[in-house]
Design an enzyme around this catalytic site. Sequence first.
Site, PDB file in Angstrom:
ATOM      1  N   THR A  49       0.858  -1.182   0.000  1.00 13.93           N
ATOM      2  CA  THR A  49       0.000   0.000   0.000  1.00 13.93           C
ATOM      3  C   THR A  49       0.896   1.235   0.000  1.00 13.93           C
ATOM      4  O   THR A  49       2.112   1.131  -0.089  1.00 13.93           O
ATOM      5  CB  THR A  49      -0.902   0.021   1.254  1.00 13.93           C
ATOM      6  N   CYS A  50       0.282   2.412   0.123  1.00 11.15           N
ATOM      7  CA  CYS A  50       1.092   3.630   0.159  1.00 11.15           C
ATOM      8  C   CYS A  50       1.874   3.731   1.462  1.00 11.15           C
ATOM      9  O   CYS A  50       2.787   4.551   1.579  1.00 11.15           O
ATOM     10  CB  CYS A  50       0.214   4.867  -0.025  1.00 11.15           C
ATOM     11  N   GLN A 115     -10.360   2.691   7.338  1.00 10.06           N
ATOM     12  CA  GLN A 115     -10.941   1.455   6.834  1.00 10.06           C
ATOM     13  C   GLN A 115     -10.366   1.006   5.496  1.00 10.06           C
ATOM     14  O   GLN A 115     -10.555  -0.146   5.104  1.00 10.06           O
ATOM     15  CB  GLN A 115     -12.457   1.615   6.688  1.00 10.06           C
ATOM     16  N   GLN A 120      -7.574  -3.190   1.204  1.00 11.52           N
ATOM     17  CA  GLN A 120      -6.260  -3.503   0.628  1.00 11.52           C
ATOM     18  C   GLN A 120      -5.816  -4.911   1.010  1.00 11.52           C
ATOM     19  O   GLN A 120      -5.235  -5.630   0.193  1.00 11.52           O
ATOM     20  CB  GLN A 120      -5.244  -2.454   1.100  1.00 11.52           C
TER      21      GLN A 120
END
Length: 459
Positions: A49-50, A115, A120
Amino acid sequence: MSVLLFGVSHRSAPVSVLEQLSIDESDHGKIVDRVLQSPLVTEAMVLSTCNRVEVYAVVDAFHGGLAVIGQVLSDHSGMSMSDLTKYAYVRYSEAAVEHLFAVASGLDSAVIGEQQVLGQVRRAYATAETNRTVGRVLHELAQRALSVGKRVHSETAIDAAGASVVSVALDMADRRLGGLAGKTAVLVGAGAMGALAAAHLSRAGIGQVHVLNRSLSRAQRLVRKIRETGVRADALPLEHLADALAGADVVVSCTGAVSPVVSLADVHHALAAAGRSAADETAHPLVICDLGMPRDVDPAVAGLPGVWVVDVDRVQHEPSAHAAAADVDAARTIVATEVAAYLAGQRMAEVTPTVTALRQRAADVVEAELLRLDNRLPGLDSAHREEVARTVRRVVDKLLHAPTVRIKQLASAPGGDSYAEALRELFELDQTAVDAVAAGELPVIATGFDAGAPQQPTE
């Protein structure tokens, strides 16, 4: 075999390192395939993810599995192993389970309680399942993590504020600009985060939104949704970015591109075209929210006068990114309870093949003795033989029932694997047979006693 986690996140590394390590969803399969080339790894899944890059794997050996995953990520990122390990964290067995449950619950996010990470985790698991790189262990772990995440969000107020990286970044922009109402926004990227940003901007009363995306049709779809909220919006090709920036008050970029989308030259052009001066840095700066990973905005842009850049590092230090302590404690209590229950279930499942092998051994002994009886008493009629067979099986089932139920209960406690080992030693069970049951190569024996009725003899 145990679960091993090798990861780097916003808590352990700066954005520049996360940038190097970031893995596009389309590349998950390549990373996992390389990890699975090692005979030490039987299952693997990537969560990127980021805010984090994590590889979950089922390994036969801790140190060997760790070396395999570390080398694959080192090769992917171009970082040396020594540099990579400065920022990496490792979790093994129970600690790996606890970590994934906490991640899915939003407890390890830059914005506590958000959330988006639950979705993800779901996509990471779905990708691994599609690629057939997860087996029983990671399948059950991921499913349970998703269940725990849902429970935390439904039973606590950890996400009561509805905060996310996007919302916190735009709240910061709102304060810096003295409000977003009537302002002009440029949205670069029309994916899930872009849609979330558009919704937040609309609620904040933004005056106009320019949406730019590599796929113009996708930008147009998002524009239609924005217009439904009563906000003026238009879609522009990405080539028009420099011109769009000139009239912007706030920019949100979240494309997932592998290199910066917003260049230093683009922002220079925008500042010159808008006639902004250094004084605007404090009075009315151009606020740029860089939420991409790798970064969408050239790092040099942050040094320009008249520009204020909000990135993931800045977001996680914002007070509004942290949930109330009581809600966090409640969420952690749920996670701890779920971890204990999951591990107990796993330990019980691990002893099941041994119990099944014992029942198979008992069934084989019974059948051998019945055959011996047939040879010694060939004149025994069918009715009497069936009654003898039922009686013998009932006796064996009753003798085995209490100890096998108890062994499962004992095995569910920490250190319970020793009971399975003791059972194998006491009854001289063949480890090959136990492994065959675990692999599904031998059927689980259903006994008459366990079924609640006498087992009928086989002819």
